[in-house]
Design an enzyme around this catalytic site. Structure first.
Site, PDB file in Angstrom:
ATOM      1  N   TYR A  53       0.854  -1.193   0.000  1.00 43.66           N
ATOM      2  CA  TYR A  53       0.000   0.000   0.000  1.00 43.66           C
ATOM      3  C   TYR A  53       0.888   1.242   0.000  1.00 43.66           C
ATOM      4  O   TYR A  53       1.737   1.409   0.867  1.00 43.66           O
ATOM      5  CB  TYR A  53      -0.900  -0.041   1.229  1.00 43.66           C
ATOM      6  N   CYS A  54       0.692   2.133  -0.980  1.00 40.68           N
ATOM      7  CA  CYS A  54       1.390   3.423  -1.038  1.00 40.68           C
ATOM      8  C   CYS A  54       2.902   3.198  -1.042  1.00 40.68           C
ATOM      9  O   CYS A  54       3.438   2.482  -1.884  1.00 40.68           O
ATOM     10  CB  CYS A  54       0.924   4.297   0.118  1.00 40.68           C
ATOM     11  N   LEU A  55       3.647   3.769  -0.093  1.00 36.79           N
ATOM     12  CA  LEU A  55       5.092   3.557  -0.042  1.00 36.79           C
ATOM     13  C   LEU A  55       5.425   2.081   0.144  1.00 36.79           C
ATOM     14  O   LEU A  55       6.451   1.605  -0.346  1.00 36.79           O
ATOM     15  CB  LEU A  55       5.719   4.350   1.106  1.00 36.79           C
TER      16      LEU A  55
END
Length: 615
Positions: free
Chosen positions: A346-348
């Site tokens: 998720y994301c980074l």
């Protein structure tokens, strides 16, 4: 399995931070993992301490380098000063807008028929939706404001010779000032506030004053926002049953208890971003992705990152790779032996997972069954408005802030994201709680959003320089263990989820994964923003998504063309992804045991563990 590293005996490291003293190589020896550190700024070690302290205190509150802003301003003013033709265009535009406003108001005052507005807000701008804004004198206020917004966009965005980055920065800063000065933010120019004040005889302003003073007190004491006391981690947030089965100095690994008699053979490992607490994926029971997957028959593991402090200043990007993903994978392999793993980032965390998958492919490590990316970028050339904060000047000042503290503070990060969406996240909070005296009920997602984390000095600097500034990953220059990796080496199926209104990872940037992977890629675009689009529980009739699967042999389709052609499906995308996981999983079998004590993965306690409570 083809790798001898699949089921090693793990030795959990006590939850103590990496030693703050010494250089980065000392930290690498402590972790026992890192063989290579990518450099920070070329002259960082030579920077005088006095300069660092000055820079750190200059930007500690605002978070923006004054040198970067001045460079953008000088670039713009210099090129505008030697462009008399552009100056004439802007003068003519201002005159036309004033005449347009005058004629519109004159028609209204004379009672002549015509449109209610001479200029309409952007579709996403809901500040002037109240019908009273169409009546005198409020139509003058808001129409004049919108025309001024348009003029400043013309003035800052189309001066020939100004670098694209400086033009973007100037437009961004102008928008912040205009958002602050919008008539909706002041009691005497907001018809809704005036109406409420009359009806309530000023009681709304008294409540607003109490709300304001309470928020100031909470800000000074670093207390959570009002309403967050209704949500408690382990009580009504992050309550899906499970056990902590592994812990080191950087993360805990949670294994969730099965709720079905049989489970799919391959487990699912979540890699959340370390900028957030993991429980965005396990909010209240009716809003939990983890609970949903477990109920679908998946064995789910979750990384819960430690909230770093000054003692963790030398933890770097490869520490997160090795102590995070690689040790978590080893633990999952020990608990569920001889099975490949579905991984989700998720994301980074998705960017880190992409790096891990490329590294494993390079090293012929074939433990992955699939890679799913939630709002995660691998190409940072079009990384949205966050790029306004990324240039050499900004990073120099930011690195000095982190050097002094040892980390990037959660309040500094939260301030950056609020500024990116100032009209929604900052100034809308002036009218509702302070001018109208009304507080919105805090949702579980809003409570999670207030529970932010910090980022270590070295890791954040490496991340910003190698990815955002230099875009090394997509260009094949990113090094792991001293050797470059290539995303094109990833051959396992990829499921990439993006959100239409994402201000952190714009969907067209996420779509680029198709250009960098030689694997089968399923790309899904869903409604909502960076978080609301991911936390997309089935049952909301307003949700929708588009999805397509691209084979390696398929020709490239530009993002805009794909969006126009892909059919729209109503509802949540979670069932679509769950079915995709099921198709890529083996036959069902009995659930695995909780932990594997004989291989170093003993049960250390109940979920949600210890690290999630760190403030």
């Amino acid at each position: 399995m083809e790798s001898a590293k699949n089921t090693p005996k793990l030795t959990a490291v006590p939850a103590t931070p990496v030693t703050a003293g010494g250089n980065a190589e000392t930290a690498a020896e402590h972790s026992g993992q890192r063989k290579h550190l990518q450099p920070l700024a070329p002259t960082l070690q030579d920077t005088p301490v006095l300069d660092r302290l000055l820079h750190a205190n200059m930007v500690k509150c605002g978070g923006i380098s004054p040198a970067s802003l001045l460079l953008a301003w000088f670039d713009w003013t210099l090129h505008l000063s030697i462009a008399p033709g552009k100056q004439m265009e802007l003068a003519q535009s201002a005159a036309k807008k004033n005449l347009l406003l005058f004629n519109h108001l004159a028609r209204k005052l004379l009672g002549k028929d015509g449109p209610d507005c001479c200029v309409t807000p952007q579709p996403h701008d809901r500040r002037f939706s109240d019908e009273a804004w169409k009546k005198w004198p409020y139509n003058l206020y808001h129409q004049n404001f919108l025309l001024i917004e348009q003029w400043w966009e013309e003035a800052t965005g189309s001066v020939r010779g100004v670098t694209r980055h400086h033009a973007d920065v100037l437009q961004f800063v102008a928008r912040q000032w205009l958002d602050m000065a919008a008539p909706v933010n002041f009691a005497l120019t907001n018809p809704r506030v005036i109406r409420e004040t009359r009806e309530q005889k000023g009681r709304n302003l008294l409540r607003g004053a109490r709300n304001f003073l309470g928020d100031v007190a909470r800000g000074l004491t670093n207390a959570p926002p009002a309403g967050s006391e209704c949500y408690k981690v382990g009580e009504n947030l992050a309550v899906t049953a499970g056990k902590v089965v592994y812990r080191n100095q950087l993360m805990e690994l949670i294994q969730y208890s099965p709720t079905t008699d049989e489970v799919y053979g391959e487990p699912v490992l979540f890699v959340p971003a370390w900028i957030m607490k993991y429980y965005i994926l396990d909010l209240s029971p009716e809003n939990s992705m983890v609970k949903y997957l477990v109920e679908q028959g998946h064995t789910v593991f979750m990384i819960s990152w430690k909230n770093p402090d000054s003692g963790d200043r030398n933890l770097g990007f490869e520490d997160y790779l090795n102590l995070g993903i690689m040790e978590a994978l080893a633990a999952v392999n020990a608990i569920v032996p001889k099975k490949k793993v579905h991984t989700v980032g998720y994301c980074l965390g998705g960017t880190l997972l992409s790096i891990a998958a490329a590294t494993m492919a390079r090293d012929n490590d074939k433990r992955l069954k699939s890679v799913t990316l939630f709002a995660a970028q691998v190409d940072f050339e079009e990384a949205g408005e966050l790029l306004f904060f990324i240039d050499e000047s900004q990073l120099a000042f930011l690195e000095d802030v982190m050097w002094e503290q040892g980390f990037l503070d959660k309040f500094q990060m939260a301030g950056t994201f609020q500024v990116l969406r100032s009209a929604d996240l900052m100034w809308s909070r002036v009218m509702e709680p302070y001018l109208l005296g009304k507080r919105r009920d805090l949702s579980d997602l809003m409570a999670w959003n207030a529970d932010a984390t910090r980022m270590p000095y070295r890791m954040h600097s490496e991340y910003l320089r190698t990815l955002f500034l230099n875009n090394d990953l997509s260009e094949g220059h990113f090094l792991v263990d001293g050797q470059p990796i290539a995303l094109t080496d990833i051959r396992v199926p990829v499921f990439a989820v993006s959100t239409r209104f994402d201000h952190v990872a714009p969907w067209k940037s996420v779509y680029k994964i198709r250009l960098y992977s030689d694997a089968e890629v399923t790309f899904l675009l869903t409604s909502g923003g960076h978080n609301t689009g991911i936390v997309n529980v089935p049952g909301n009739s307003k949700d929708s998504y588009q999805v397509s699967t691209f084979k390696n042999s398929d020709k490239h389709v530009p993002a805009e063309h794909w969006c126009q052609q892909a059919p729209v499906h109503e509802g949540s995308w979670w069932p679509e992804w769950s079915q995709w996981l099921a198709r890529h999983s083996g036959v069902k079998t009995s659930p695995p045991a909780m932990g594997a004590p004989e291989l170093g993965c003993e049960v250390l306690g109940d979920a949600p563990g210890q690290y999630v409570f760190q403030q």
